[in-house]
Design a protein around this motif. Structure first.
Motif, PDB file in Angstrom:
ATOM      1  N   ALA A   1       3.619   9.461   6.633  1.00 54.18           N
ATOM      2  CA  ALA A   1       2.526   8.516   6.356  1.00 54.18           C
ATOM      3  C   ALA A   1       3.100   7.151   5.997  1.00 54.18           C
ATOM      4  O   ALA A   1       2.637   6.112   6.465  1.00 54.18           O
ATOM      5  N   ASP A   2       4.142   7.172   5.196  1.00 54.45           N
ATOM      6  CA  ASP A   2       4.783   5.937   4.760  1.00 54.45           C
ATOM      7  C   ASP A   2       5.492   5.229   5.903  1.00 54.45           C
ATOM      8  O   ASP A   2       5.370   4.019   6.060  1.00 54.45           O
ATOM      9  N   VAL A   3       6.234   6.002   6.674  1.00 51.18           N
ATOM     10  CA  VAL A   3       6.997   5.408   7.781  1.00 51.18           C
ATOM     11  C   VAL A   3       6.061   4.733   8.775  1.00 51.18           C
ATOM     12  O   VAL A   3       6.346   3.645   9.275  1.00 51.18           O
ATOM     13  N   LEU A   4       4.927   5.381   9.058  1.00 55.39           N
ATOM     14  CA  LEU A   4       4.022   4.848  10.080  1.00 55.39           C
ATOM     15  C   LEU A   4       2.904   3.988   9.485  1.00 55.39           C
ATOM     16  O   LEU A   4       2.053   3.494  10.213  1.00 55.39           O
TER      17      LEU A   4
ATOM     18  N   PRO B   1      -2.643   5.831   6.229  1.00 56.96           N
ATOM     19  CA  PRO B   1      -3.078   6.582   5.051  1.00 56.96           C
ATOM     20  C   PRO B   1      -3.082   8.076   5.361  1.00 56.96           C
ATOM     21  O   PRO B   1      -3.562   8.492   6.422  1.00 56.96           O
ATOM     22  N   ILE B   2      -2.541   8.883   4.458  1.00 60.05           N
ATOM     23  CA  ILE B   2      -2.300  10.298   4.751  1.00 60.05           C
ATOM     24  C   ILE B   2      -3.574  11.038   5.163  1.00 60.05           C
ATOM     25  O   ILE B   2      -3.533  11.926   5.999  1.00 60.05           O
ATOM     26  N   GLU B   3      -4.719  10.618   4.616  1.00 51.66           N
ATOM     27  CA  GLU B   3      -5.958  11.323   4.932  1.00 51.66           C
ATOM     28  C   GLU B   3      -6.482  11.015   6.339  1.00 51.66           C
ATOM     29  O   GLU B   3      -7.381  11.666   6.825  1.00 51.66           O
ATOM     30  N   GLU B   4      -5.913   9.980   6.979  1.00 54.55           N
ATOM     31  CA  GLU B   4      -6.370   9.635   8.336  1.00 54.55           C
ATOM     32  C   GLU B   4      -5.472  10.213   9.424  1.00 54.55           C
ATOM     33  O   GLU B   4      -5.789  10.130  10.611  1.00 54.55           O
ATOM     34  N   ILE B   5      -4.346  10.803   9.002  1.00 56.61           N
ATOM     35  CA  ILE B   5      -3.362  11.256   9.988  1.00 56.61           C
ATOM     36  C   ILE B   5      -3.962  12.266  10.970  1.00 56.61           C
ATOM     37  O   ILE B   5      -3.805  12.134  12.177  1.00 56.61           O
ATOM     38  N   GLY B   6      -4.680  13.256  10.435  1.00 53.50           N
ATOM     39  CA  GLY B   6      -5.223  14.310  11.289  1.00 53.50           C
ATOM     40  C   GLY B   6      -6.124  13.750  12.371  1.00 53.50           C
ATOM     41  O   GLY B   6      -5.934  14.018  13.562  1.00 53.50           O
ATOM     42  N   ARG B   7      -7.101  12.959  11.958  1.00 55.32           N
ATOM     43  CA  ARG B   7      -8.063  12.399  12.905  1.00 55.32           C
ATOM     44  C   ARG B   7      -7.349  11.525  13.941  1.00 55.32           C
ATOM     45  O   ARG B   7      -7.531  11.672  15.147  1.00 55.32           O
TER      46      ARG B   7
ATOM     47  N   ARG C   1       0.828  -1.203   0.000  1.00 55.19           N
ATOM     48  CA  ARG C   1       0.000   0.000   0.000  1.00 55.19           C
ATOM     49  C   ARG C   1       0.861   1.250   0.000  1.00 55.19           C
ATOM     50  O   ARG C   1       1.887   1.309   0.671  1.00 55.19           O
ATOM     51  N   GLU C   2       0.409   2.224  -0.770  1.00 51.71           N
ATOM     52  CA  GLU C   2       1.123   3.499  -0.783  1.00 51.71           C
ATOM     53  C   GLU C   2       0.382   4.444   0.153  1.00 51.71           C
ATOM     54  O   GLU C   2      -0.569   5.094  -0.237  1.00 51.71           O
ATOM     55  N   PHE C   3       0.865   4.513   1.384  1.00 51.96           N
ATOM     56  CA  PHE C   3       0.144   5.265   2.402  1.00 51.96           C
ATOM     57  C   PHE C   3       0.179   6.771   2.149  1.00 51.96           C
ATOM     58  O   PHE C   3      -0.689   7.502   2.562  1.00 51.96           O
ATOM     59  N   TRP C   4       1.224   7.208   1.456  1.00 51.77           N
ATOM     60  CA  TRP C   4       1.357   8.645   1.229  1.00 51.77           C
ATOM     61  C   TRP C   4       0.353   9.136   0.205  1.00 51.77           C
ATOM     62  O   TRP C   4       0.069  10.317   0.098  1.00 51.77           O
ATOM     63  N   ARG C   5      -0.187   8.220  -0.605  1.00 53.07           N
ATOM     64  CA  ARG C   5      -0.991   8.647  -1.743  1.00 53.07           C
ATOM     65  C   ARG C   5      -2.371   9.128  -1.305  1.00 53.07           C
ATOM     66  O   ARG C   5      -3.126   8.385  -0.702  1.00 53.07           O
ATOM     67  N   TRP C   6      -2.671  10.380  -1.599  1.00 54.39           N
ATOM     68  CA  TRP C   6      -3.988  10.928  -1.294  1.00 54.39           C
ATOM     69  C   TRP C   6      -4.844  10.751  -2.534  1.00 54.39           C
ATOM     70  O   TRP C   6      -4.339  10.683  -3.652  1.00 54.39           O
ATOM     71  N   SER C   7      -6.162  10.649  -2.324  1.00 56.40           N
ATOM     72  CA  SER C   7      -7.017  10.351  -3.464  1.00 56.40           C
ATOM     73  C   SER C   7      -7.253  11.613  -4.305  1.00 56.40           C
ATOM     74  O   SER C   7      -7.268  12.721  -3.791  1.00 56.40           O
ATOM     75  N   GLU C   8      -7.445  11.391  -5.590  1.00 57.11           N
ATOM     76  CA  GLU C   8      -7.763  12.499  -6.486  1.00 57.11           C
ATOM     77  C   GLU C   8      -9.139  13.013  -6.117  1.00 57.11           C
ATOM     78  O   GLU C   8      -9.974  12.269  -5.615  1.00 57.11           O
TER      79      GLU C   8
END
Lengths: 260, 324
Positions: free
Chosen positions: B164-167, B170-176, B5-12
């Motif tokens: 996002a990748d290291v941990l 998914p980048i969009e869940e980091i804030g929450r 999985r590419e965790f850094w990838r945010w959706s278009e």
């Protein structure tokens, strides 16, 4: 008398074993996450290499970012103190000592007798430390040795615009796409890093002779770029350069053991 | 990346005005923001938002510009031939092959923020992929002053992607997830993204939860950005644009540090903070197109001129409210 110096760095643990002040073993192991475990392993290996028992080591001094984790170390000199002591022993006339490790670059001005007069450190930014070159060699899919070597074949000076390791990685990728010769990219990377290390050195002033230690001293491409960045000053690469801190720490343990 | 999985990838992200009468879509202007990490296209018709699209910038800026435009235009059947005026902005603005003009992203973000959040906005924080800017503007969205950090990945979207990748979050869940903690940990000490990466892994090894490490990292990023904001000084109202503007883990902590809350878009707002630059560019395109039409009109003696953007009605998106 047996003493040991351990340098627990960001990437590697270096250990030096001295018998009556003379090195009898040098060992490097990866730092990993468990600094105490890695240091213990380093010490075991050094003892085995020298054919002595670990229990016979009279005194241990630890330096480096992870030194505090080593409870068995009687002395815990700072990296500056260890570098200064090591450089003075290896090359007594040295006046400027530069040590560039994986995560840090240090510059130390020595006075007569190896006394520390001034020092400066960059520990905030990977772009001025060995981690930068390592990341860039990965981007070029080259071993560090190869990366250092090809840099010397560069014929063209190209500037690196990115000042940050993270951004530089994408810049290197675009340079690869633009068919820039790998030698010129490697040279640009070394120039950029040398530029940043030179600003640390300039903060304390450059006084001849200049000596270099730390893992990056083995990178001839970087040494050449650093010499240029410092205005063409001659740089003497210390023998066993990556062991500079560990050697210095061992000597500090030796000094202390004799005084005790 | 075969199965990984590419965790850094945010959706278009893509949005089109609902129930749009294709025939009524005329006087289309476009804003294309080719950033270092993401590319956005915004389409206006007669000054009203009809479509936008956000995608990742590829290795070629012109291709990314075209891809962004197609993403916004294709769902509505709008091609380049339908567009009256295009403004390119962002890091790759000179590489927008079909742009009539380029305008700096500073000016475009200010104008876009003014349109999105209203004329009360005076301080804009734009947290982009590879830089971070603080912009001061007037009530018309005109830039008065700005400062930026474009030298260091700490405090930028790229830095967040690395984490996002290291941990493996998914980048969009980091804030929450950065708020799913019992108490706020101290920020990670390292400013540098490369060092923060190793610090994050050692914190995990030391038994920290992923959420706690995320909190410590978001806090460090907030601290760094707050420093930049304080150099400029905050004048109300304050608004945050750019991709990181969607990461509440960072934005809430910035608000705490500077003691000023950022304007929030209404719940039902279709605007995305990431399109502010492209939106500003599209608004400039609209004005420039009107100016050109006017000059042509004067020259030809014709009367038909496009209407100006009604900023008071900026919340009324397409279709225009009944009776208008």
């Amino acid at each position: 008398m047996l003493v040991a110096g351990i340098d627990v760095g960001a990437k590697n643990v270096h250990a030096v074993l001295l018998r009556d002040g003379v090195p009898i073993a040098r060992v490097v192991v990866a730092s990993g996450f468990d600094h105490e475990g890695s240091a213990g392993r380093g010490l075991d290996e050094a003892a085995a290499l020298a054919g002595v028992r670990k229990e016979d080591i009279d005194r241990v001094a630890a330096t480096g970012a992870g030194r505090k984790a080593l409870v068995f170390a009687a002395d815990q000199p700072t990296e500056i103190a260890a570098d200064a002591r090591g450089a003075f022993a290896l090359f007594p006339p040295a006046r400027t000592v530069i040590d560039v490790g994986a995560d840090e670059a240090r510059a130390i001005r020595l006075g007569p007798g190896g006394k520390v007069v001034d020092f400066a450190i960059n520990e905030k930014c990977a772009a001025g430390a060995g981690a930068f070159v390592e990341a860039m060699s990965r981007a070029l899919e080259m071993s560090l040795e190869e990366f250092a070597r090809v840099s010397l074949d560069s014929t063209e000076v190209i500037p690196m615009n990115a000042q940050c390791t993270v951004f530089a990685e994408s810049e290197v990728v675009s340079l690869i796409h633009a068919n820039t010769p790998p030698a010129d990219i490697a040279r640009a990377v070394h120039d950029a890093m040398a530029g940043r290390v030179s600003t640390v050195v300039r903060r304390i002033g450059i006084e001849d002779p200049v000596v270099l230690g730390g893992g990056t001293a083995l990178n001839a491409g970087f040494v050449k770029s650093l010499s240029c960045a410092l205005g063409g000053v001659a740089i003497q690469v210390l023998g066993e350069a990556p062991y500079l801190g560990a050697h210095g720490a061992a000597l500090i343990a030796w000094d202390a053991a004799q005084g005790a | 990346m075969d199965g990984q999985r590419e965790f850094w990838r945010w959706s278009e992200r893509s949005w089109q005005a609902p129930d749009l009468d294709r025939q009524a879509v005329t006087a289309v202007t476009a804003g294309i923001d080719v950033g270092s990490v993401s590319s956005q296209a915004v389409l206006l018709a007669g000054g009203r938002l009809v479509s936008f699209f956000s995608t990742r910038t590829g290795s070629s800026s012109p291709d990314s510009a075209v891809r962004a435009f197609k993403g916004a235009g294709e769902p509505l059947g709008i091609t380049l031939d339908d567009v009256s005026y295009t403004v390119g902005t962002g890091y790759g603005r000179v590489n927008v092959p079909f742009a009539d003009r380029t305008i700096t992203e500073i000016a475009c973000h200010a104008r876009g923020a003014n349109f999105m959040a209203g004329p009360a906005v005076r301080t804009i924080l734009d947290m982009g992929g590879q830089d971070c800017k603080v912009i001061r503007c007037d009530e018309r969205g005109k830039v008065l002053n700005f400062i930026m950090n474009d030298k260091c990945a700490a405090g930028t979207g790229r830095g967040m992607e690395v984490i996002a990748d290291v941990l493996s979050v998914p980048i969009e869940e980091i804030g929450r997830r950065s708020f799913e903690i019992d108490d706020e940990p101290p920020p990670v000490s390292n400013v540098c993204t490369v060092f923060a990466k190793s610090e994050a892994t050692s914190l995990l090894r030391a038994g920290w939860s992923v959420e706690r490490v995320l909190a410590a990292y978001c806090a460090a990023m907030a601290q760094r950005v707050a420093g930049l904001i304080e150099r400029m000084g905050v004048e109300r109202e304050f608004f945050i644009t750019g991709g990181i503007g969607k990461n509440v883990g960072v934005t809430r902590r910035i608000e705490r540090l500077i003691g000023v809350e950022a304007l929030r878009l209404p719940e039902d707002s279709v605007f995305d903070p990431q399109i502010a630059g492209a939106l500003g560019a599209a608004l400039f395109a609209h004005s420039l197109h009107r100016k050109r039409e006017k000059e042509r009109g004067v020259a030809a003696g014709a009367g038909a001129v496009m209407p100006p953007v009604d900023t008071a009605a900026r919340k009324d998106l397409w279709p225009p409210a009944a009776g208008r």
